[in-house]
Structure formats: structure tokens, C-alpha cells
Design a protein around this motif. Structure first.
Motif, PDB file in Angstrom:
ATOM      1  N   ASN A  21       0.893  -1.268  -0.017  1.00 37.75           N
ATOM      2  CA  ASN A  21       0.069  -0.034  -0.011  1.00 37.75           C
ATOM      3  C   ASN A  21       0.958   1.204  -0.024  1.00 37.75           C
ATOM      4  N   LYS A  26      -1.745   7.627  -7.179  1.00 39.70           N
ATOM      5  CA  LYS A  26      -2.238   8.675  -6.068  1.00 39.70           C
ATOM      6  C   LYS A  26      -2.585   7.481  -5.002  1.00 39.70           C
ATOM      7  N   TRP A  27      -1.560   7.544  -3.978  1.00 40.59           N
ATOM      8  CA  TRP A  27      -1.743   6.454  -3.096  1.00 40.59           C
ATOM      9  C   TRP A  27      -2.681   6.776  -2.258  1.00 40.59           C
ATOM     10  N   THR A  28      -3.409   8.108  -2.031  1.00 37.75           N
ATOM     11  CA  THR A  28      -4.182   8.255  -0.931  1.00 37.75           C
ATOM     12  C   THR A  28      -5.732   7.585  -1.642  1.00 37.75           C
ATOM     13  N   GLN A  29      -5.569   7.489  -2.915  1.00 41.06           N
ATOM     14  CA  GLN A  29      -6.654   6.884  -3.457  1.00 41.06           C
ATOM     15  C   GLN A  29      -6.662   5.235  -3.266  1.00 41.06           C
ATOM     16  N   ARG A  52      -5.053   3.495  -1.230  1.00 40.50           N
ATOM     17  CA  ARG A  52      -5.173   3.202   0.281  1.00 40.50           C
ATOM     18  C   ARG A  52      -6.634   2.826   0.544  1.00 40.50           C
ATOM     19  N   GLN A  53      -7.582   3.451   0.052  1.00 36.30           N
ATOM     20  CA  GLN A  53      -8.896   3.582   0.257  1.00 36.30           C
ATOM     21  C   GLN A  53      -9.420   2.005  -0.224  1.00 36.30           C
ATOM     22  N   GLY A 112     -12.656   8.381   8.224  1.00 31.65           N
ATOM     23  CA  GLY A 112     -12.361   8.012   6.691  1.00 31.65           C
ATOM     24  C   GLY A 112     -13.371   8.374   5.826  1.00 31.65           C
ATOM     25  N   ALA A 162     -11.781  11.398   3.711  1.00 33.77           N
ATOM     26  CA  ALA A 162     -11.051  10.758   2.704  1.00 33.77           C
ATOM     27  C   ALA A 162     -11.867  10.588   1.572  1.00 33.77           C
TER      28      ALA A 162
END
Ligand SMILES: Nc1ncnc2c1ncn2[C@@H]1O[C@H](COP(=O)(O)OP(=O)(O)OP(=O)(O)O)[C@@H](O)[C@H]1O
Ligand SMILES: [Mg+2]
Length: 254
Positions: A54, A77-80, A82-83, A107, A111
Motif C-alpha cells: 500500500n 495517487k496513494w491516498t486513493q 489506500r482506500q 475516513g 477521505a
């Protein structure tokens, strides 16, 4: 095997922190609904592997493909991502100043930009599922370790991840609390969640796994069904590793 069934694919992943290889050419495919249990001696690279998946660690070689998309590409885009890849750690990492329900809602609200009224019911349903609905307004300090870990699992579940990673989530718990957390994970497995679990709980590993992957020295040494792996491992390294666990009653009695 239908391609659409593959959730996550790891191709020839290598990782080096700068002092020599930690993960060496690891390849693995995880199908939808599959539970993969990774076991192996301390320091063999299990946590590093999950962290690479991740994006918490960079990798030197290889590809990670989630839902057919290469997530190790530069522009990821790691924030995406990681969801879609939930992770639960040994240390629960709940926010101490926020109630259980607020920890869980953070979250979806921050997020995913959802409205509280959209997600509150689901949060309560998930808390009920892990037996903690009555703790929704409590603060983390008022909970036992096992309860905190179950909240951490709910916090991950509410994001509807495609796959969940669990890194020794019971390792810091008192023995009497281990069971309640493992039971939640068993229930998730039965209900079709896709999971990669790192654990030293061998009986649980055997019960929950569709596939056991044995790591040693940054390599996958052996992969097999739990039945095969735990009763008749192919490699001497796996056999030696399993013999270090006292639960191995067959050995002791034999
Ligand atoms: N941030 C880091 N920088 C340098 N080396 C690291 C770092 N993190 C881990 N390592 C090294 O990488 C190797 C693998 O560590 P890792 O934590 O992945 O092992 P593990 O299999 O999870 O072990 P355990 O069962 O004890 O949790 C170890 O030799 C460790 O010292
Ligand atoms: Mg570890």
C-alpha cells in the motif's frame, strides 16, 4: 482462471532499504475472496511486503497491480489506492481524543467526502458485527486492547476496501483478547473478504487460510494449502520453522 477474479497481483517485487535485498523477486496473485496467510521467521520481510503493497515503502523492482491497474507507476495517487487496500497494524493507531464512532467516521467523512448521515448507520452496524455497539461513544483509553483492535478493523472495513492487509494484529494483545479479534477475522474470511494476513498464530492460520505463503530471508520458500503446509511441508526450512511452535502436538506425541 478468469482474469476479472484477480484483485491483486505482485510481479517480481524487490525491496532494498540500502543495506542489501530485503525482498527478492516476490510474485503473488490474490483472487477475489481469497485469504492468503503469510508466515515466516522474524525479520524475513513480512511487514515490509505488506507496507510495499500500500505504498508505505518504495520498491526497487517489480510491479503491483490492483484491479488491473499498475499502482507502482510514478503517477499513482496513494491516498486513493489506500482506500482500496485497507491495513490493520499491531498498534491500533486510533486517535485518542476522538470517540470510537468518530474514529470510524473519519475516513468516510474526510477521505471519501461522505455525509455523516450517510455512514452513521453503517458504522453502527459494523460495530454491532464486532460486538462493540455499546462502546460507540467511548474513548480509546476506555477500551481493552482487543476492543481497540476490533474498532481498528471496523475503521478499515467502513472504507469498503477491495483487500485488507493485517500485520500481526494480535501480537500485542493479552492472550484472553486474542480470540475475540481472530474470531472477527474468521468471520470476515467466511463472508468473502479478500485478505492478506501476517500472523504467528498457527492454528488460526490453518483455520483461516486458503493459501499459506512461507517467507524466509526475503524469499517465498513455499506456497501451499494449509492442510499440506501444516501437515507435510515440502521444504526443510518450513519444517524447521513449524517445529519451533509448541502447538505442534502431533510432533510431540509422536
Ligand atoms: N525502515 C527500515 N530501514 C532499514 N531496514 C529495515 C527497515 N524496516 C525493516 N528493515 C529490515 O528489513 C528486514 C525485514 O523486516 P520486517 O519488519 O519486514 O520483518 P518481519 O518479517 O515483519 O519480522 P517480524 O516477524 O519480527 O515482524 C529486517 O532485517 C529489518 O531489520
Ligand atoms: Mg513484522
Amino acid at each position: 482462471m478468469e482474469k476479472s477474479e484477480v484483485v491483486l497481483e505482485v510481479r517480481n517485487l524487490s525491496k532494498d532499504y540500502g543495506n542489501g535485498p530485503i525482498l527478492k523477486d516476490i510474485s503473488m496473485t490474490i483472487q477475489k475472496g481469497e485469504v492468503v496467510v503469510i508466515i515466516g521467521p522474524s525479520g524475513c520481510g513480512k511487514s515490509t511486503f505488506l507496507r510495499c503493497l500500500n505504498g508505505l515503502e518504495s520498491i526497487q523492482q517489480g510491479e503491483i497491480i490492483l484491479d488491473g491497474q499498475v499502482i507502482t507507476a510514478e503517477k499513482t495517487k496513494w491516498t486513493q489506492v489506500r482506500q482500496k487496500i485497507g491495513m490493520v497494524f499491531q498498534s491500533y493507531e486510533l486517535f485518542p481524543h476522538m470517540s470510537v464512532i468518530d474514529n470510524i467516521l473519519l475516513g468516510p467523512l474526510k477521505a471519501q467526502g461522505k455525509q455523516k448521515k450517510e455512514v452513521i448507520q453503517e458504522a453502527e452496524r459494523l460495530l454491532d458485527r464486532v460486538g462493540l455497539l455499546d462502546k460507540k461513544d467511548a474513548y480509546p483509553r476506555q477500551l481493552s486492547g482487543g476492543q481497540k483492535q476490533r474498532v481498528a478493523i471496523v475503521r478499515s472495513l467502513i472504507m469498503h476496501p477491495e483487500i485488507m492487509l493485517f500485520d500481526e494484529v494480535t501480537a500485542a494483545l493479552d492472550p484472553e483478547m486474542v480470540r475475540e479479534v481472530l474470531d472477527v477475522m474468521l468471520e470476515l474470511a467466511k463472508s468473502g473478504s479478500t485478505m492478506i494476513i501476517v500472523t504467528h498464530e498457527m492454528q488460526f492460520a490453518r483455520a483461516v487460510a486458503d493459501k499459506v505463503v512461507f517467507f524466509d530471508g526475503g524469499d517465498i520458500v513455499e506456497t501451499g494449502t494449509p492442510e499440506k503446509f501444516f501437515t507435510n511441508p515440502e521444504t526443510e526450512r518450513a519444517r524447521r520453522f513449524l517445529n519451533t511452535f509448541t502447538f505442534n502436538i502431533e510432533e510431540k506425541e509422536g
